[in-house]
Every structure is written in C-alpha cells, then in structure tokens.
Enzyme design. Sequence first.
Site, PDB file in Angstrom:
ATOM      1  N   SER A 153       0.806  -1.221   0.000  1.00 27.75           N
ATOM      2  CA  SER A 153       0.000   0.000   0.000  1.00 27.75           C
ATOM      3  C   SER A 153       0.839   1.270   0.000  1.00 27.75           C
ATOM      4  O   SER A 153       0.434   2.287   0.555  1.00 27.75           O
ATOM      5  CB  SER A 153      -0.951   0.037   1.199  1.00 27.75           C
ATOM      6  OG  SER A 153      -1.821  -1.058   1.160  1.00 27.75           O
ATOM      7  N   ASN A 163       1.803  -8.981  -5.872  1.00 30.73           N
ATOM      8  CA  ASN A 163       0.976  -9.075  -4.671  1.00 30.73           C
ATOM      9  C   ASN A 163       0.282 -10.431  -4.665  1.00 30.73           C
ATOM     10  O   ASN A 163      -0.502 -10.732  -5.564  1.00 30.73           O
ATOM     11  CB  ASN A 163      -0.064  -7.955  -4.671  1.00 30.73           C
ATOM     12  CG  ASN A 163       0.602  -6.592  -4.619  1.00 30.73           C
ATOM     13  OD1 ASN A 163       1.055  -6.155  -3.565  1.00 30.73           O
ATOM     14  ND2 ASN A 163       0.713  -5.922  -5.760  1.00 30.73           N
ATOM     15  N   GLU A 197       6.684  -5.381  -8.325  1.00 31.62           N
ATOM     16  CA  GLU A 197       6.369  -6.342  -7.264  1.00 31.62           C
ATOM     17  C   GLU A 197       5.183  -7.187  -7.679  1.00 31.62           C
ATOM     18  O   GLU A 197       4.478  -6.868  -8.633  1.00 31.62           O
ATOM     19  CB  GLU A 197       6.043  -5.610  -5.955  1.00 31.62           C
ATOM     20  CG  GLU A 197       4.824  -4.712  -6.099  1.00 31.62           C
ATOM     21  CD  GLU A 197       4.020  -4.558  -4.808  1.00 31.62           C
ATOM     22  OE1 GLU A 197       4.330  -5.205  -3.796  1.00 31.62           O
ATOM     23  OE2 GLU A 197       3.033  -3.794  -4.839  1.00 31.62           O
TER      24      GLU A 197
HETATM   25  N1  LIG Z   1      11.351   1.972  -9.096  1.00 28.76           N
HETATM   26  C1  LIG Z   1      10.259   2.719  -9.150  1.00 28.76           C
HETATM   27  N2  LIG Z   1      10.119   3.659 -10.104  1.00 28.76           N
HETATM   28  C2  LIG Z   1       9.019   4.439 -10.161  1.00 28.76           C
HETATM   29  N3  LIG Z   1       7.993   4.361  -9.290  1.00 28.76           N
HETATM   30  C3  LIG Z   1       8.078   3.440  -8.307  1.00 28.76           C
HETATM   31  C4  LIG Z   1       9.188   2.576  -8.183  1.00 28.76           C
HETATM   32  N4  LIG Z   1       9.001   1.783  -7.109  1.00 28.76           N
HETATM   33  C5  LIG Z   1       7.816   2.137  -6.597  1.00 28.76           C
HETATM   34  N5  LIG Z   1       7.241   3.121  -7.301  1.00 28.76           N
HETATM   35  C6  LIG Z   1       5.938   3.740  -7.033  1.00 28.76           C
HETATM   36  O1  LIG Z   1       5.532   3.410  -5.714  1.00 28.76           O
HETATM   37  C7  LIG Z   1       4.376   2.590  -5.718  1.00 28.76           C
HETATM   38  C8  LIG Z   1       4.474   1.524  -4.660  1.00 28.76           C
HETATM   39  O2  LIG Z   1       5.585   0.708  -4.901  1.00 28.76           O
HETATM   40  P1  LIG Z   1       5.493  -0.870  -4.904  1.00 28.76           P
HETATM   41  O3  LIG Z   1       6.854  -1.388  -5.228  1.00 28.76           O
HETATM   42  O4  LIG Z   1       4.390  -1.339  -5.796  1.00 28.76           O
HETATM   43  O5  LIG Z   1       5.193  -1.210  -3.376  1.00 28.76           O
HETATM   44  P2  LIG Z   1       3.834  -1.396  -2.534  1.00 28.76           P
HETATM   45  O6  LIG Z   1       2.673  -1.268  -3.473  1.00 28.76           O
HETATM   46  O7  LIG Z   1       3.969  -2.767  -1.970  1.00 28.76           O
HETATM   47  O8  LIG Z   1       3.881  -0.341  -1.488  1.00 28.76           O
HETATM   48  C9  LIG Z   1       4.287   2.038  -7.128  1.00 28.76           C
HETATM   49  O9  LIG Z   1       2.967   1.738  -7.484  1.00 28.76           O
HETATM   50  C10 LIG Z   1       4.879   3.193  -7.943  1.00 28.76           C
HETATM   51  O10 LIG Z   1       3.921   4.209  -8.123  1.00 28.76           O
HETATM   52 MG   LIG Z   2       2.401  -2.060  -5.408  1.00 30.93          MG
END
Ligand SMILES: Nc1ncnc2c1ncn2[C@@H]1O[C@H](COP(=O)(O)OP(=O)(O)O)[C@@H](O)[C@H]1O
Ligand SMILES: [Mg+2]
Length: 308
Positions: free
Chosen positions: A150, A272, A270
Amino acid sequence: MTRVAVLKGGRSLERGVSLASGARVEDALERLGATVVAIDVGADLVTRLREAAPDVAFVALHGRGGEDGTVQELLEVLGIPYTGSGVHACMRCADKVLTKHVLRDGGLPTPDWVSLGEIAVTELGAADALATIEQRLAFPLVIKPVSQGSSLGVTFARTADEVPAALIAASSYGRRVLLESYVAGRELAVSVLAGAALPVVEAVPREREGYDFAARYDIGRTEFVCPAALEAPVTERVQEIALRAWELLGCRGFARVDMILGADGPMVLEVNAIPGLTDTSLLPQAADAAGLQFDDVVARVLEEALSR
Ligand SMILES: Nc1ncnc2c1ncn2[C@@H]1O[C@H](COP(=O)(O)OP(=O)(O)O)[C@@H](O)[C@H]1O
Ligand SMILES: [Mg+2]
C-alpha cells in the site's frame, strides 16, 4: 454445501483493506450458496478454525502475517485447503528483494536495486557504501521497505541529501530497506486469475506536476483505466511478463503484478500474492473488464483451492 472460513482483518497495517476485501468475499460466497464462517484473525485463530471445521479457507488477508506465508503454513498444519498462493510463493512475493532475484534470474525486467539490512548498517558499516550505491543506481531513487504494501514507507529521493530521511522512513516499517532506480513511465497492474492474465489496468495521475511524486498516492488524484490504452503488442508483452512472473514465483489462485512501462519497456516492481478485493480494487476492476463478475472471481479462486 461448502463450508468456507473467510479469514480477514488481522493485525497488519492493511487490516482495514482486508476487512473490506473479506466482507465483499463473504457476500459473494453467500450468493454462491456457501456456508460462511467469518473470522477476524487473531490469537485464537487455530481454535476458531478447529471449531469452524471448514472445507476450505478463503484468505482475504493483506500484508504481514496473512500474505507472507504465515497463515498459509498454519492452514497446511491444520490440513485445511486454502485459496491463493502456497507458503513458498507467498514468502517470495511478500519480500520484494526475493521477488526481484527470482524475476531477474528468470530473465524478467525489474529496476536495478540494492537492499540494505539492519545488520549491514549496524554491524558491517554499509553506510560507507552509500555513495557507491547511489552512483550505481543513479538518481532519482525509490526507497522502500522490503516487506510492506500500500505504498507505506515508499519515498523518492532526488538527491543524496534526501536519502537519509528516506532510509529512516522506510526502515520504520521493517529491518530491511530496498533502494531502487526510479523508472519514469506509465503505471500498470496486471492481475492473474487461475493462470490467465486479465485486462491491464493503468493508474493515471490526474495531474502531472513534474517531480511531485506524492500526487500519485493521494486518493482521488489517481484514475484507473481498464483496459489500459496500449498498443496490442504492448498489452501482450505486459500480460506475458505477468504470467511469467506468476509462474516463476509459483503463484496460485490469483495475484497482481505491478509494473512501470518505462522507456526500456515494462519493468516489474512487485507481485501481490493477495491483491485487494474491495469494490475499488484493481483485480475486480480487471475481471469486470473481462466480463467476469466478482462472484465469478471468488468461485474460480475457491474451485482452484478445492481442486488441489
Ligand atoms: N522503481 C520505481 N520507479 C518508479 N515508481 C516506483 C518505483 N518503485 C515504486 N514506485 C511507485 O511506488 C508505488 C508503490 O511501490 P510498490 O513497489 O508497488 O510497493 P507497494 O505497493 O507494496 O507499497 C508504485 O505503485 C509506484 O507508483
Ligand atoms: Mg504495489
């Protein structure tokens, strides 16, 4: 009649979402004619599961404890079939670094990264390697907890000055932190249901303000488009990557693969293992675009759990 225990809530930071996912699953199961036993997961889980004696458990938990293989392992011990991925796949998906290793080893694109654990920092002087890490990954960097969802604890660092605070923010969610190269591009999510990719969802920020990354996460400032407006070969490629990620990680039932479509093509961020199932969640939206009602999704995931 099938007796289904719906596991929801729990103590994770995503408890609220899980309660909403669980409630929706319960309604669907009732419409499908199942006998539903709702369980808000806590210290009495084993006792309650024994009392309920379900034919199958529908795991509608998100985050720590529920999505990381823990509950799944208990269900295995109790001999109760359950929905979604098994212990090993859940463990791999819940750990972004493990996921990235599996993806990269399997030839799938994922942004470059370095992970820093507590021991590396406190006992092995990893802070002295920070400049090297920054150079290798190049700014902007995304700094996030290895095991959280999230967008909690996710921060963007444009310069070296912003790194320490970002590391502290991410490490408040867990012992290991992930530093990742920022990928500029379109944000896509591909849900997989019983081994088939659903239509692609794009998260479109309502306003693009240069480097105002924060805009992305503010509720109401993101619009979800499904199916995403992509050229057919891009859709195919993105769905193919999602399916390959699903296979490599050993997922079952359902999952959602988050990606960024950057200048070098799609990159997986990632996976889920238990995607949100609320009425604003992406997997139900994608199913809807494929002509599947929410009840169909629940039925399919349940069927798969019972056929193991
Ligand atoms: N390497 C990246 N480059 C650009 N945006 C990123 C990157 N990593 C994360 N984000 C942004 O942050 C959000 C959350 O990251 P994510 O890796 O999906 O983790 P989680 O959803 O588990 O918190 C992503 O949907 C994206 O918008
Ligand atoms: Mg995510």
